[in-house]
Motif scaffolding. Structure first.
Motif, PDB file in Angstrom:
ATOM      1  N   SER A 108       0.868  -1.177   0.000  1.00  0.00           N
ATOM      2  CA  SER A 108       0.000   0.000   0.000  1.00  0.00           C
ATOM      3  C   SER A 108       0.901   1.223   0.000  1.00  0.00           C
ATOM      4  O   SER A 108       2.123   1.110   0.161  1.00  0.00           O
ATOM      5  CB  SER A 108      -0.890  -0.009   1.244  1.00  0.00           C
ATOM      6  OG  SER A 108      -0.066  -0.098   2.379  1.00  0.00           O
ATOM      7  N   LEU A 109       0.304   2.389  -0.170  1.00  0.00           N
ATOM      8  CA  LEU A 109       1.131   3.587  -0.379  1.00  0.00           C
ATOM      9  C   LEU A 109       2.104   3.833   0.783  1.00  0.00           C
ATOM     10  O   LEU A 109       3.312   3.979   0.589  1.00  0.00           O
ATOM     11  CB  LEU A 109       0.223   4.809  -0.586  1.00  0.00           C
ATOM     12  CG  LEU A 109       0.882   6.097  -1.067  1.00  0.00           C
ATOM     13  CD1 LEU A 109      -0.163   7.037  -1.637  1.00  0.00           C
ATOM     14  CD2 LEU A 109       1.688   6.816  -0.020  1.00  0.00           C
ATOM     15  N   THR A 110       1.569   3.881   1.997  1.00  0.00           N
ATOM     16  CA  THR A 110       2.431   4.250   3.128  1.00  0.00           C
ATOM     17  C   THR A 110       3.514   3.193   3.357  1.00  0.00           C
ATOM     18  O   THR A 110       4.670   3.530   3.660  1.00  0.00           O
ATOM     19  CB  THR A 110       1.588   4.468   4.400  1.00  0.00           C
ATOM     20  OG1 THR A 110       0.507   5.354   4.085  1.00  0.00           O
ATOM     21  CG2 THR A 110       2.421   5.080   5.509  1.00  0.00           C
ATOM     22  N   PHE A 137      -0.497  15.035   3.110  1.00  0.00           N
ATOM     23  CA  PHE A 137      -1.406  14.045   3.686  1.00  0.00           C
ATOM     24  C   PHE A 137      -0.798  13.522   4.991  1.00  0.00           C
ATOM     25  O   PHE A 137       0.398  13.241   5.052  1.00  0.00           O
ATOM     26  CB  PHE A 137      -1.609  12.897   2.691  1.00  0.00           C
ATOM     27  CG  PHE A 137      -2.766  12.017   3.056  1.00  0.00           C
ATOM     28  CD1 PHE A 137      -4.057  12.389   2.738  1.00  0.00           C
ATOM     29  CD2 PHE A 137      -2.560  10.829   3.739  1.00  0.00           C
ATOM     30  CE1 PHE A 137      -5.132  11.581   3.086  1.00  0.00           C
ATOM     31  CE2 PHE A 137      -3.622  10.016   4.089  1.00  0.00           C
ATOM     32  CZ  PHE A 137      -4.916  10.392   3.763  1.00  0.00           C
ATOM     33  N   SER A 139      -0.544  10.793   6.580  1.00  0.00           N
ATOM     34  CA  SER A 139       0.253   9.565   6.581  1.00  0.00           C
ATOM     35  C   SER A 139       1.678   9.837   6.086  1.00  0.00           C
ATOM     36  O   SER A 139       2.642   9.268   6.613  1.00  0.00           O
ATOM     37  CB  SER A 139      -0.419   8.506   5.694  1.00  0.00           C
ATOM     38  OG  SER A 139       0.035   7.224   6.026  1.00  0.00           O
ATOM     39  N   ASP A 140       1.824  10.713   5.110  1.00  0.00           N
ATOM     40  CA  ASP A 140       3.157  11.068   4.618  1.00  0.00           C
ATOM     41  C   ASP A 140       3.958  11.763   5.714  1.00  0.00           C
ATOM     42  O   ASP A 140       5.149  11.518   5.903  1.00  0.00           O
ATOM     43  CB  ASP A 140       3.069  12.012   3.411  1.00  0.00           C
ATOM     44  CG  ASP A 140       2.493  11.326   2.190  1.00  0.00           C
ATOM     45  OD1 ASP A 140       2.003  10.192   2.323  1.00  0.00           O
ATOM     46  OD2 ASP A 140       2.525  11.918   1.097  1.00  0.00           O
ATOM     47  N   TYR A 197      -3.472  16.817  -1.786  1.00  0.00           N
ATOM     48  CA  TYR A 197      -4.814  16.231  -1.612  1.00  0.00           C
ATOM     49  C   TYR A 197      -5.865  17.262  -1.191  1.00  0.00           C
ATOM     50  O   TYR A 197      -7.041  17.124  -1.520  1.00  0.00           O
ATOM     51  CB  TYR A 197      -4.764  15.093  -0.567  1.00  0.00           C
ATOM     52  CG  TYR A 197      -4.828  15.566   0.869  1.00  0.00           C
ATOM     53  CD1 TYR A 197      -3.715  16.108   1.495  1.00  0.00           C
ATOM     54  CD2 TYR A 197      -6.012  15.503   1.595  1.00  0.00           C
ATOM     55  CE1 TYR A 197      -3.778  16.552   2.798  1.00  0.00           C
ATOM     56  CE2 TYR A 197      -6.081  15.955   2.903  1.00  0.00           C
ATOM     57  CZ  TYR A 197      -4.965  16.472   3.495  1.00  0.00           C
ATOM     58  OH  TYR A 197      -5.031  16.932   4.790  1.00  0.00           O
ATOM     59  N   ASP A 222       4.767  11.571  -3.941  1.00  0.00           N
ATOM     60  CA  ASP A 222       3.583  10.785  -3.617  1.00  0.00           C
ATOM     61  C   ASP A 222       2.551  11.131  -4.689  1.00  0.00           C
ATOM     62  O   ASP A 222       2.067  12.266  -4.748  1.00  0.00           O
ATOM     63  CB  ASP A 222       3.093  11.175  -2.215  1.00  0.00           C
ATOM     64  CG  ASP A 222       1.722  10.577  -1.888  1.00  0.00           C
ATOM     65  OD1 ASP A 222       1.055  10.050  -2.799  1.00  0.00           O
ATOM     66  OD2 ASP A 222       1.310  10.668  -0.721  1.00  0.00           O
ATOM     67  N   ALA A 224      -0.485   9.866  -5.134  1.00  0.00           N
ATOM     68  CA  ALA A 224      -1.845   9.393  -4.820  1.00  0.00           C
ATOM     69  C   ALA A 224      -2.898  10.158  -5.615  1.00  0.00           C
ATOM     70  O   ALA A 224      -3.842   9.573  -6.137  1.00  0.00           O
ATOM     71  CB  ALA A 224      -2.123   9.527  -3.327  1.00  0.00           C
ATOM     72  N   HIS A 225      -2.721  11.485  -5.706  1.00  0.00           N
ATOM     73  CA  HIS A 225      -3.723  12.316  -6.382  1.00  0.00           C
ATOM     74  C   HIS A 225      -3.295  12.710  -7.794  1.00  0.00           C
ATOM     75  O   HIS A 225      -3.948  13.542  -8.420  1.00  0.00           O
ATOM     76  CB  HIS A 225      -4.020  13.558  -5.538  1.00  0.00           C
ATOM     77  CG  HIS A 225      -4.806  13.220  -4.309  1.00  0.00           C
ATOM     78  ND1 HIS A 225      -6.158  13.393  -4.222  1.00  0.00           N
ATOM     79  CD2 HIS A 225      -4.414  12.660  -3.143  1.00  0.00           C
ATOM     80  CE1 HIS A 225      -6.578  12.975  -3.049  1.00  0.00           C
ATOM     81  NE2 HIS A 225      -5.536  12.526  -2.362  1.00  0.00           N
ATOM     82  N   CYS A 245      -1.314   5.296  -4.554  1.00  0.00           N
ATOM     83  CA  CYS A 245      -2.363   4.311  -4.305  1.00  0.00           C
ATOM     84  C   CYS A 245      -3.163   4.162  -5.591  1.00  0.00           C
ATOM     85  O   CYS A 245      -3.018   4.949  -6.529  1.00  0.00           O
ATOM     86  CB  CYS A 245      -3.241   4.719  -3.136  1.00  0.00           C
ATOM     87  SG  CYS A 245      -3.969   6.343  -3.342  1.00  0.00           S
ATOM     88  N   TYR A 247      -6.689   3.384  -5.572  1.00  0.00           N
ATOM     89  CA  TYR A 247      -8.150   3.368  -5.356  1.00  0.00           C
ATOM     90  C   TYR A 247      -8.811   4.699  -5.694  1.00  0.00           C
ATOM     91  O   TYR A 247     -10.020   4.813  -5.607  1.00  0.00           O
ATOM     92  CB  TYR A 247      -8.495   2.958  -3.916  1.00  0.00           C
ATOM     93  CG  TYR A 247      -7.591   3.517  -2.844  1.00  0.00           C
ATOM     94  CD1 TYR A 247      -7.723   4.819  -2.400  1.00  0.00           C
ATOM     95  CD2 TYR A 247      -6.589   2.726  -2.280  1.00  0.00           C
ATOM     96  CE1 TYR A 247      -6.880   5.331  -1.415  1.00  0.00           C
ATOM     97  CE2 TYR A 247      -5.737   3.223  -1.302  1.00  0.00           C
ATOM     98  CZ  TYR A 247      -5.899   4.519  -0.881  1.00  0.00           C
ATOM     99  OH  TYR A 247      -5.052   5.026   0.088  1.00  0.00           O
ATOM    100  N   LYS A 248      -8.014   5.705  -6.078  1.00  0.00           N
ATOM    101  CA  LYS A 248      -8.604   7.015  -6.417  1.00  0.00           C
ATOM    102  C   LYS A 248      -8.859   7.052  -7.927  1.00  0.00           C
ATOM    103  O   LYS A 248      -9.748   6.366  -8.417  1.00  0.00           O
ATOM    104  CB  LYS A 248      -7.683   8.130  -5.965  1.00  0.00           C
ATOM    105  CG  LYS A 248      -7.417   8.119  -4.459  1.00  0.00           C
ATOM    106  CD  LYS A 248      -6.463   9.214  -4.069  1.00  0.00           C
ATOM    107  CE  LYS A 248      -6.075   9.114  -2.601  1.00  0.00           C
ATOM    108  NZ  LYS A 248      -7.208   9.273  -1.685  1.00  0.00           N
TER     109      LYS A 248
END
Ligand SMILES: Cc1ncc(COP(=O)(O)O)c(C=O)c1O
Length: 424
Positions: A108-110, A137, A139-140, A197, A222, A224-225, A245, A247-248
């Motif tokens: 997973s990303l993290t 974000f 988590s980062d 994000y 990162d 993710a977005h 990630c 899932y977006k």
């Protein structure tokens, strides 16, 4: 796209939809129904992308092979599980502008961010700092903070957060570059979100990489977005590593497996420390089960475990759609759709809201972040009750993303109508 090419009527939106060369891709997704039963206006692909219709078929195929073949499906299934993750590699590499050997779908990303920092964050007394954006974000932030402490340094001295100027919502490129020039020789790692994000700001990744490298820093993103949202060329930009990630915008499903990029320059950097697992071991000798770890070349050498096939199956379906639509075509529509959203919001002229995302298309992706004065949460709750799906980020931001694969101009038109009504 200039605002002059839009008008405010519903008929205009319908006409744009009728002329949209990507319109048929919407049929390849399940659009969740609104409470009244008609399709919702789903503008939340920045949080959880929609389910590709073929996802179920792809999962069922693997369930079926499991039922009929059991363990034998690892080698004799229709898509043998042993190399299953490689069915995704080429299309994923296409999404982030990488060579296939630079990309792997895993964890997973993290978790991937930590694995990458184990190898690429090697602080010394002279060069120990990590730069992230303020409002990264959480988590980062937790990940970089904990890595700094793990190496015996203090985040108070070793973590730099890039900030917008007073009264501004986003960070200026010139401020990023002057910070790199000022602090660069003490910075070990630059790790920004490709697209932030909360604000939706798209950073100038090639320029940041260039300036960071000129100061001897490792540069990472990162995504993710950004992955599946904006064109990315990780290889050509010479980025050291990236994580994201799926899932977006990539529609892999909730909690789906993450993506990881390691530049080819590091493909055979055997001297780098890394946390090892058997799936990263040379595949020719993996099943000899020997005690000595010998990593595969490239991103695959950072794998730990055999991957979850049922989670990879829907992502495989989604990546095939991306390959068919083409990132360039998607970006073209995305710029137009988001420009249209901005235009309609501007025409609605509410004194309760302001778009904080940059207005230049090259500084944003699909998402607009709208700051709402006075109880914005109630506005969002009302919209959701009406089947208009967007989301809320504390303390006062509604995030809205028209996604070119499945959103329409009519979706955007309906959103702005309902949103304006809810603001009154
Ligand atoms: C920018 C960003 N970074 C990190 C994460 C954390 O992702 P994960 O839970 O897959 O580790 C997210 C999740 O939404 C995110 O948006």
């Amino acid at each position: 796209m200039t605002t002059a090419t839009f008008d405010t009527s519903a008929a205009f939106a319908a006409e744009m939809d009728a002329r949209d060369p990507l319109a048929s891709f919407r049929n390849q997704f399940h659009i969740p129904p609104a409470p009244a039963g008609s399709p919702s206006v789903y503008l939340c692909g920045h949080s959880l992308g929609l389910q590709p219709r073929r996802a179920k078929e792809y999962i069922e195929q693997e369930l079926d092979d499991w039922a009929k073949l059991g363990v034998e499906a690892h080698f004799h299934g229709r898509n043998p599980w042993m190399p299953y993750h490689r069915l995704l590699t080429e299309n994923m590499a296409g999404v982030v502008g990488a060579q296939p050997g630079e990309v792997v779908v895993m964890n997973s990303l993290t978790a991937n961010l930590h694995l990458m920092m184990v190898s690429f964050y090697r602080p010394t007394p002279e060069r120990h700092k990590i730069v992230i954006e303020v409002g990264a974000f959480p988590s980062d932030r937790y990940a970089v903070d904990s890595q700094i402490r793990f190496h015996g340094f203090d985040p108070a001295q070793s973590l730099i957060e890039l900030k917008p100027r007073a009264g501004e919502a986003t960070i200026r490129q010139e401020d990023i570059e002057s910070l790199i020039e000022r602090e660069g020789t003490s910075v070990a790692l630059f790790m920004l979100g490709g697209v932030n994000y909360a604000t939706g700001q798209l950073f100038d990744m090639p320029a940041i990489t260039r300036v960071g490298h000129a100061q001897g820093c490792t540069v990472a993103f990162d995504l993710a977005h950004a992955a599946g949202n904006v064109p990315v060329k990780l290889h050509d930009w010479d980025v050291d590593f990236a994580v994201w990630c799926t899932y977006k915008y990539l529609n892999g499903g909730p909690g789906c497996v993450g993506g990881c990029f390691v530049h080819q320059r590091h493909a055979q950097a055997w001297d780098l420390p890394r946390f090892a697992g058997w799936w990263g071991h040379d595949q020719e000798t993996r099943f000899k089960m020997g005690p000595g770890f010998q990593p595969m070349a490239g991103a695959e050498g950072w794998q730990l475990s055999n991957p979850p096939i049922m989670a990879l199956a829907p992502l495989r379906a989604s990546l095939e759609i991306f390959a068919n639509a083409g990132i360039g075509q998607l970006r073209k529509k995305s710029i137009s759709l988001t420009g249209y959203l901005e235009f309609l919001l501007d025409q609605a002229r509410s004194d309760r809201c302001v778009v904080i995302t940059p207005c230049e298309p090259e500084q944003r992706g699909a998402q607009l972040s709208i700051r709402i004065a006075r109880n914005g949460r109630a506005v969002l709750d009302r919209l959701i009750g009406e089947g208009i799906i967007c989301d809320w980020r504390e303390p006062d931001i509604v995030r809205v993303a028209p996604v070119p694969l499945y959103n329409t101009y009519s979706d955007v038109h309906r959103f702005v109508q309902r949103f304006s009504a809810a603001l009154i």
